[in-house]
Design a protein around this motif. Structure first.
Motif: not given
Length: 836
Positions: A185-192, A202-207, A253-267
């Motif tokens: 549950p601590a995993l965050k999802v951002v959709v841009i 399932i997005a915690d934040l939609h930009l 920006y705060a979420w990305f910099t604070a996250a110990p690990r991050a994956v960006t999926l792009y298509t």
């Protein structure tokens, strides 16, 4: 009964499939042992068995629309190619290949074009989806290599999806993300994404940023990570450039910099841009700067759109690559020439997709061989592509289906093997090589693509270099080339597979080629100057059009468009529009609209979508001239390309939209296909054993149909009530044609009508009911199908909600919807959220 382990031929997830042949039919299920999907399949994969019929197949070679023997077709193709090469040189010849080809087919085509014809004019439809990602990786790491695996998505703290509606385009991988989030549950999802799509479920934040502004968002993030590197892009400027609130940007920006690990999926939302390569590097930059690369749960992860886009890149199937991740440098040119034993190797890059067809239009390219793809639909400015093909002296098409928009221009047609019939390998988005295995008999005279290429090579005098007797031999050669004089400077090294025996290759289990994760930490950051997209609006063309995939269709529908189950969710071209824009235009839900650009016009049915930004439209990319009249979105799209990758900006086009209220709309069912007058707009629907068209027009059609039926000597039944009329035509007790029309598309009992074409009603009451388009005791419609896996319609879902189902899980327990691939779960939740 036989069962065969093989691989799905759709998206780049690369799901394992177990195909069962029993009593002449094919059924499929997910392969529990395959590491890409662990048994899960999307609705398209689940319906694969329904695509293996022979209706519409190209089964024999043809020259000038006439069936001929293989020798005649190959001789003719070889003679014409030789004449053109002798007269105009090798640069007058081009191949256009596909991410649907197997690696062995791709290797053969690339070797023939670059190595022995002597020009690099071989490009592929992967140019339209993956070439910007290729440039981004090569500029950052020196090689086109993906630094991530699917397991990283399950081991990360933050997943950022950019320009990706993965819930619909990569549904099985998306479900892995859903499961990972449930487990953590601590995993965050951002959709841009400018649109609110199913992925946002399932997005915690939609930009919901301004279309095309992604580079500004990531350049600003880089400045947050390394202050001063992009000092001209503070958060406030980013928010203004991207059309976002400063707080939204700051939160990301705060979420990305604070996250110990991050994956960006792009298509495609990133790649299909006039600055797509820079956007890819902007994403890679933030991973390099933050150290979120080169370890588990981290990295910039480009998801391939096609089943073998990665395999095509491995063999050099793009015009600006050589082979095996080698380039047009002196050392690489020497190495490949020596390995292939050729003195004719192309020395410079060739024509990329859009410029290739522009060269055909100019007459610079005199011959094009198109393999397993449909550029007359998929390329931008499709009318210009069709005009180029119509004027080209030699068009060769290798295809599964006889009638496609592209094959209509072919002088020579080669019948190719399809999924379930051909044998070879594909590579998925995470560098995993899997086998596609044959489990069906060869239909007609169809042949593998590699075999056709090798036979043409013989006729051009190069047979010794193409003397393969099996795809295993081609794979071994390809693998050996990746290892040839490779002292670790190229990460693509399949030497471990080069010595497989045929038996070992036949039994090959999914194998991921390894990479040195640490090497990615030494990647190069590339300065990026964010640019707006190139679709400049005007008073005449005020909307920005976005195009893309929908859930249940694939590419240009040559396979999926004929499967009734896959037509249930969305069976016509649609245009998504915001409620504000719809109100301003007086456009109603379900109303037809004309969308126009300087290059062309299309007609689509309106869907008012609260997730659509004001001033923005979305239209599916799939429809073509075999399934609709004026349904091709690429008739509108300009051939504006990224200068580095050659990838078209398919995501942003300036257009005009106007409501269209035709004089009538209707449904036409007929036992045989019909050629209708040009004044009729039509959309083909998939029905087994009968033709069904939805129609619309301003001129009356009924009189034309009456004359047609009378000319056939058929018995007629006619009814007219107010603005609604209907017609049935019978011959010797069999229903031959049915037509129902009104001011709107009539609500009909489609199952009853379909059954009437297979078993003629004998009771007079049944005939009268059929004339009315309804069946006694049958509900007229299920409503729009929401779950294609189990054909669950909206009406049944609403009834279940009224009966007490208060969650997607409860609906699944009662109706099974959402319990297979999960793609419909966001829509189930949306219906639940607005229930009365």
């Amino acid at each position: 009964m036989t069962e065969t382990r093989t691989t799905c031929p759709y998206c780049g997830v690369g799901c394992g499939v177990i195909a069962r042949v029993e009593n002449g039919g094919v059924s499929v299920r997910g392969d529990d042992s395959h590491p890409a999907n662990f048994g899960r399949l999307c609705v398209k994969g689940s319906a694969l068995g329904e695509t293996t019929g022979l209706t519409g197949r190209l089964l024999h070679p043809e020259v000038d629309d006439q069936p001929v023997s293989w020798d005649q077709a190959l001789d003719r193709a070889g003679e014409r190619l030789r004449e053109i090469i002798d007269q105009y040189g090798p640069q007058a010849v081009a191949f256009y290949a596909s991410g649907q080809l197997l690696t062995e087919d791709y290797y053969a085509a690339n070797k023939l074009m670059k190595g022995f014809i002597g020009a690099a004019n071989i490009d592929t439809n992967s140019r339209l989806c993956m070439s910007s990602a290729v440039v981004g990786y090569k500029r950052a790491f020196g090689e086109d290599v993906v630094p991530c695996s699917y397991e990283d998505i399950e081991k990360t703290d933050l997943v950022v999806l950019v320009g990706s509606n993965a819930a619909w385009t990569h549904p099985v991988l998306y479900q892995r993300l859903v499961q990972a989030r449930a487990a953590n549950p601590a995993l965050k999802v951002v959709v841009i994404d400018p649109r609110r799509t199913a992925t946002c479920d399932i997005a915690d934040l939609h930009l919901a940023l301004t279309p095309g502004s992604d580079a500004g968002l990531f350049v600003g993030l880089l400045d947050t990570i390394e202050p001063g590197r992009a000092s001209d892009w503070p958060t406030e400027r980013v928010a203004d450039f991207c059309g976002l609130l400063p707080d939204e940007v700051a939160t990301f920006y705060a979420w990305f910099t604070a996250a110990p690990r991050a994956v960006t999926l792009y298509t495609m939302g990133i790649n299909q841009s006039a600055s797509g390569s820079d956007k890819c590097n902007a994403i890679i930059n933030v991973h390099l700067a933050s150290g979120k690369i080169g370890r588990e749960g981290c990295g910039p992860f480009s998801l391939t759109g096609q089943p073998n886009a990665m395999g095509g890149r491995e063999v050099g199937g793009l015009a600006n690559q050589l082979a095996a991740h080698m380039n047009f440098t002196p050392d690489d040119l020497s190495r490949v020439a020596r390995f292939w034993g050729t003195g004719r190797l192309a020395q410079t890059p060739g024509l990329m997709a859009v410029e290739l067809f522009e060269a055909i239009a100019r007459g610079d390219v005199k011959a094009v061989w198109i393999m397993g793809t449909n550029p007359a639909v998929s390329l931008p400015d499709s009318h210009a592509v069709c005009q180029a093909l119509a004027a080209c002296p030699l068009v060769i098409v290798s295809e599964v289906m006889r009638d496609t928009d592209t094959s209509r221009f072919a002088h020579i047609r080669f019948p190719a093997l399809g999924w379930g019939e051909k044998d070879g390998t594909v590579t998925n988005s995470e560098r995993r090589i899997s086998r596609q295995r044959a489990f069906l008999p060869v239909p007609g005279e169809a042949k593998p693509d590699w075999w056709i290429i090798a036979r043409i090579a013989e006729r051009l005098g190069h047979g010794a270099a193409f003397a393969w007797d099996h795809p295993h031999a081609i794979f071994s050669e390809h693998a050996a080339l990746t290892a040839f004089e490779n002292q670790g400077e190229r990460m693509l090294n399949l030497g471990a597979l080069a010595q497989l025996t045929r038996e070992e290759w036949d039994g090959l289990t999914p194998w991921q080629w390894p990479v040195n994760r640490e090497a990615f930490t030494r990647g190069r950051q590339l300065p990026v100057n964010p640019q707006p997209h190139g679709a400049t609006g005007s008073v005449l063309y005020p909307f920005t059009l976005n195009s893309g995939r929908i859930r249940d269709q694939w590419h240009t529908m040559t396979r999926t468009g004929y499967v009734p189950r896959l037509m249930q969710h969305s069976d016509e071209p649609t245009v998504d529009i915001s409620p504000q824009d719809a109100a301003r235009l007086g456009l109603q839900e379900g109303q037809l609209a004309r969308i126009s650009a300087p290059r062309g016009v299309m007609v689509a049915r309106a869907r008012i979508n609260e997730g659509q930004r004001v001033g923005q439209l979305f239209v599916p990319m799939h429809w073509n001239s075999c399934f609709s009249r004026q349904g091709k979105v690429n008739a509108l799209v300009e051939g504006r390309c990224d200068p580095h990758s050659g990838q078209p900006e398919s995501k942003q086009t300036a257009v005009r939209l106007m409501p269209w209220q035709p004089a009538w709309q209707g449904e036409l069912w007929s036992r045989e296909e019909m050629t209708l007058p040009m004044f009729v707009h039509w959309w083909r629907k998939a029905v087994t054993g009968v033709s069904r068209l939805t129609l619309a027009g301003d001129k009356p059609l009924l009189e034309w149909l009456l004359a047609h039926c009378t000319g056939q000597g058929w018995q007629l039944q006619i009814a007219q009530t107010g603005e609604r009329s209907s017609l049935l035509a019978w011959h010797q007790g069999a229903l031959m044609l049915g037509f129902w029309q009104g001011t709107q598309v009539p609500a009909l009992a489609h199952g009853f009508i379909e059954a009437a074409f297979h078993t003629a009603p004998v009771e007079l009451a049944e005939r009268h009911a059929l004339l009315n388009g309804q069946s006694p005791g049958e509900r007229v419609e299920q409503g729009r199908i929401i779950c294609s896996c189990f054909s669950v319609g909206e009406n049944a879902i609403r009834e279940a909600i009224a009966g007490g189902c208060d969650s997607a899980a409860a609906l699944g327990a009662k109706l099974r919807c959402g319990t297979n691939c999960g793609s419909c779960v966001p829509e189930l939740k949306a219906i639940l959220s607005v229930r009365v």
